[in-house]
Design an enzyme around this catalytic site. Structure first.
Site, short mmCIF file in Angstrom:
data_model
loop_
_atom_site.label_atom_id
_atom_site.label_comp_id
_atom_site.label_asym_id
_atom_site.label_seq_id
_atom_site.Cartn_x
_atom_site.Cartn_y
_atom_site.Cartn_z
N ASP A 20 -42.31 -23.15 8.13
CA ASP A 20 -41.61 -22.66 6.93
C ASP A 20 -40.12 -22.49 7.25
O ASP A 20 -39.71 -22.54 8.41
CB ASP A 20 -42.25 -21.31 6.53
CG ASP A 20 -41.78 -20.81 5.17
OD1 ASP A 20 -41.28 -21.61 4.36
OD2 ASP A 20 -41.93 -19.59 4.92
N ASP A 48 -41.76 -22.90 -3.13
CA ASP A 48 -41.99 -21.67 -3.90
C ASP A 48 -41.93 -21.89 -5.40
O ASP A 48 -40.94 -21.59 -6.07
CB ASP A 48 -40.97 -20.61 -3.48
CG ASP A 48 -41.15 -20.20 -2.04
OD1 ASP A 48 -42.23 -20.47 -1.47
OD2 ASP A 48 -40.22 -19.59 -1.48
N GLU A 102 -35.32 -25.55 6.29
CA GLU A 102 -34.31 -26.40 5.58
C GLU A 102 -33.04 -26.60 6.40
O GLU A 102 -32.42 -27.64 6.25
CB GLU A 102 -33.98 -25.77 4.22
CG GLU A 102 -35.12 -25.88 3.22
CD GLU A 102 -36.33 -25.01 3.58
OE1 GLU A 102 -36.12 -23.96 4.20
OE2 GLU A 102 -37.46 -25.41 3.27
O1 MIG Z 1 -38.73 -16.14 2.36
O2 MIG Z 1 -43.52 -16.48 4.75
O3 MIG Z 1 -42.31 -20.91 0.95
O4 MIG Z 1 -44.95 -20.06 1.21
O5 MIG Z 1 -45.37 -17.34 1.84
C1 MIG Z 1 -40.06 -16.41 2.09
C2 MIG Z 1 -43.39 -15.98 3.48
C3 MIG Z 1 -40.73 -17.04 3.28
C4 MIG Z 1 -41.53 -18.90 1.99
C5 MIG Z 1 -42.66 -19.88 1.83
C6 MIG Z 1 -43.89 -19.14 1.35
C7 MIG Z 1 -44.24 -18.05 2.32
C8 MIG Z 1 -43.06 -17.10 2.49
N1 MIG Z 1 -41.88 -17.85 2.92
#
Ligand code: MIG
Length: 793
Positions: A402, A478, A405
């Site tokens: 996650d 998201d 980017e």
């Molecule tokens: O700033 O890890 O897209 O699926 O549950 C949020 C918490 C960070 C973004 C991800 C989401 C995940 C969440 N993450």
């Protein structure tokens, strides 16, 4: 009205070609200073690299798979008065002497892709480099597809889009850019398609007639103007040829094609086990539960919170005993903390990104102030991969990447001046930004693979660049619990599939906010036909597990998740086709019926694999739908009604019914319902055979569903050839490869849609009794798995 201001045009254009040289499959065209390198990779794939100063960068790209090499092909070269002409068996490429414009035509002289201004550039004074551009003519009636995860209509004509990997929490329709950068698009005009891969990792723009309705152009903030032209003319072939360049997903472990349940976050460990139990008690199949950031000790990657998860190994064992493979999340941000081993190792090994003056790149994310590994450096990827050792040892088989980017709170991402290794190039973040997420996913994937060499790792990522499919599945990010987002998810996943990323899915039910039961039920119906199937939720507004909206909704969800598990051999075969040939698993209607322009602007209906077509319901009160059936003949999956395609039809769709159609003549393999992959020994393979007047061949691919034996011949490819008339059906089972001993010993054959009353049935010339079942014209019988032919009349 104000007079328009005259702006000086700083753009520069190439001059006349003064010299041409050739080295094997490469041609070089030199102008005064500028140069063009044109490489023939196959009869269908030509790469063009333009340089304003006559020198070329190292020939290296993260988009291109490492073993992509030129194929032997016939190349003819000729010089005319005004042009140079290069010919392969598939395309004619003309380079105009006067201005270095490049035009691609068919052998018959029909235009495929022609330059408008062609290559041009503009000095970027701030950065002492060039903005690089290429502009093409828009052909009459041209459609544009592809480009990854764009949140807009499938056809990109009239739009300007930007590629810059960005965390877009709660994105909406038309939000651009979002998470990924897949700089590959397809053009379609006169029923012929081609593709362009703009191989540049800087911030990029694509304009498909937004600024000037006759011009399509693409440009970047830096780097080289390098692109691959890919000839079709079939849309499917363009994507397959693109996959030849950028690669495909490896076969996933079969369990990863099952149902995944997620929430931010399930904790403590007892909660994870409770959710697992609930699935088993309620008999809703499930193969995985995702474990979000709260499992970590203060969000430190590769640690566990001692109170919430005192004994992760024991938890994983209990989950495994129930058939659940937990998938923990991992972020790139490593907490600045002297008592934290990962931070220590990172500093000691010089694994973290630095600013141009040498200090560490620091930014705030979940753990507080963080450093960030430079995943574009081979040693760093290796180090990162080694950090999974403990997770692998306790039995973790999947990883969720996650925030790659990369995301930094406040300043959004890294500073432009941050340095990256770029596999030996020493590049700034401007160049490395868009590949960062993909290289993180790669490091995780390769790490897991080397730690458990006999198992296929499952890897999921949010960010990615062209070629990310070589390492990871992708989810769309998201999204929101709304009907519009259900529609968006469908369009985004189709678009990703035609952009080379087939292993895709959305957060079913929506990440942000709360769906109602109907929305969740409809979203599950769509999700069943996305290669990656996961319900996820931010948990901000209540739960959304399959059972929270009451019995009626739970029953619908169970019915569809069961359908997913029944269809596993079909889905797995579609995956193998992707993995082997690059064929997209999700197929927009235009891919199914390119000769029929009616399909070009259709976005609701789409194909899944060779023989299924669906039309998800994406409106709150829709109880049916006008939808387009592409040419060919179709059976309604639920009521077996027969349709001739090429027309719009009305189909009823009460809440428990997803409009789903099967191609006449197909053979759809089914497994029995299991609560998780491997729960039962598959004793019998069900073959659902659909009659056709004419003929059709279907494929079944099988292997162990785990491990790498399949790369050494341990797999089966079986073709089912159906030939039918008004009075008969003839099915032949043709074995193309037989290297794997499948579990089942018999088949149960179901014959659907016979247009006659069957009186005689022969299997391998033996007469057999058929059971006539309740559904009209449906016959069933069992036979040993290696039958050769069935004849019914
Ligand atoms: O700033 O890890 O897209 O699926 O549950 C949020 C918490 C960070 C973004 C991800 C989401 C995940 C969440 N993450």
């Amino acid at each position: 009205m104000q007079e328009p201001i005259e702006v000086e045009n700083f753009k520069k254009h190439p001059g006349a070609v003064s010299k041409v040289t050739r080295r094997e499959n490469k041609f070089f065209f030199f102008c005064k200073q500028e140069a063009l390198e044109l490489s023939i990779f196959s009869a269908y794939i030509i790469r063009l690299r333009f340089s304003a100063n006559g020198s070329f960068d190292r020939d290296f790209s993260y988009a291109v798979r490492p073993n992509f090499i030129p194929q032997e092909t016939e190349i003819a070269f000729e010089e005319n008065a005004e042009t140079y002409v290069i010919r392969t068996i598939a395309v004619v490429c003309k380079i105009v002497k006067e201005n270095l414009k490049v035009h691609f035509h068919t052998e018959a002289g029909l235009p495929i892709l022609e330059d408008d201004t062609g290559f041009h550039w503009e000095t970027n004074r701030q950065l002492n480099g060039n903005y690089v551009y290429c502009s093409k003519k828009i052909q009459e009636g041209e459609y544009y597809f592809g480009l990854g995860d764009k949140t807009t209509e499938l056809n990109l004509r009239g739009k300007r889009l930007q590629n810059w990997s960005s965390d877009k929490y709660g994105f909406e329709k038309e939000t651009d850019p979002i998470y990924r950068d897949i700089p590959f698009y397809l053009g379609l005009h006169d029923k012929r398609a081609y593709g362009v891969l703009f191989d540049n990792s800087y911030r990029k723009f694509f304009d498909f007639g937004y600024e000037d309705e006759t011009v399509a152009s693409f440009w970047a903030d830096g780097g080289e103007l390098s692109y691959y032209f890919i000839q079709g003319p079939e849309l499917v072939k363009v994507v397959e040829r693109y996959a030849d360049i950028a690669g495909t997903h490896e076969m996933p472990p079969l369990w990863a094609l099952g149902y995944h349940q997620s929430k931010w976050s399930y904790y403590p460990d007892s909660k994870v086990l409770e959710v697992a139990n609930e699935f088993r008690t309620r008999k809703i199949p499930c193969d995985s539960i995702h474990i979000d950031i709260d499992y970590m000790d203060g969000f430190r990657c590769f640690t566990w919170d001692k109170e919430r998860f005192p004994d992760p190994k024991a938890m994983v064992e209990k989950l495994h005993a129930m058939g659940i493979k937990p998938i923990p999340i991992i972020d790139p941000g490593i907490k600045v903390d002297d008592d934290y081993h990962v931070y220590h190792q990172g500093v000691a090994g010089n694994h973290f990104c630095r600013r141009s003056e040498g200090e560490l790149m620091k930014g705030d994310v979940w753990p507080g102030n963080c450093c960030f590994p430079d995943f574009t450096k081979p040693e760093v990827r290796k180090w990162w991969g080694s950090l999974f050792k403990e997770l692998a040892e306790i039995g973790i088989q999947g990883i969720w990447n996650d925030m790659n980017e990369p995301t930094v709170f406040g300043n959004v991402t890294f500073y432009d001046d941050v340095r990256h290794d770029y596999d030996g190039d020493n590049a700034s973040h401007r160049k490395a930004h868009n590949v960062y997420g993909m290289q993180m996913a790669r490091a995780s994937f390769e790490g897991m693979k080397s730690l458990r060499p006999d198992k296929r790792p499952f890897c999921l990522t949010r960010a990615g660049f062209a070629g990310v499919q070589r390492y990871s599945a992708v989810w769309t990010g998201d999204n929101i619990a709304s009907w519009e987002h259900l529609w968006l998810a469908s369009v985004q996943c189709q678009r990703l599939a035609m952009s080379g990323v087939s292993f895709v899915g959305s957060d079913v039910g929506g990440f942000i906010g709360e769906p109602n039961g109907n929305l969740l039920a409809r979203w599950i119906q769509l999700g069943i036909f996305h290669p990656f199937l996961r319900s996820h939720s931010s948990g901000d507004r209540g739960d959304k597990e399959p059972w929270v909206f009451g019995e009626k909704i739970e029953k619908i969800i169970r019915k569809y998740v069961e359908l997913r598990y029944k269809l596993l051999p079909y889905i797995y075969t579609a995956f193998w086709q992707h993995s082997t040939f690059g064929t997209p698993i999700l197929r927009p209607l235009s891919f199914m019926s390119q000769e029929d322009p009616e399909t070009y602007f259709r976005m609701d209906e789409f194909g899944f694999g060779d023989n299924l077509l669906l039309c998800p319901i994406s409106q709150p009160h829709e109880n049916g739908k006008w939808m387009y059936l592409p040419k060919g003949n179709w059976f309604h999956y639920w009521d077996e009604a027969y349709y001739e395609g090429g027309i719009e039809i009305w189909t009823d769709a009460p809440l428990d019914t997803l409009p789903l159609f099967v191609k006449a003549g197909s053979v759809i393999p089914h497994y029995p319902v299991q609560q998780y992959v491997g729960e039962k020994k598959i004793e019998v393979l069900a073959l659902h055979v659909y009659h056709v007047e004419g003929e059709l061949t279907s494929t079944l691919y099988e292997d162990a569903g785990e491990g790498y034996g399949y790369q050494h011949g341990q797999y089966n490819i079986i073709k089912f050839e159906v030939k039918g008339t008004k009075k008969s059906l003839h099915l032949r089972r043709i074995v193309e490869a037989l290297g794997y001993e499948s579990e089942y010993s018999s088949c149960e054959v179901f014959l659907h849609g016979l247009p006659f009353t069957a009186t005689k049935a022969l299997v391998d010339n033996e007469k057999i009794e058929m059971k006539y079942t309740k559904r009209s014209y449906m016959f069933r019988f069992s036979w040993k798995k290696d039958f050769q032919e069935i004849y019914v009349s």
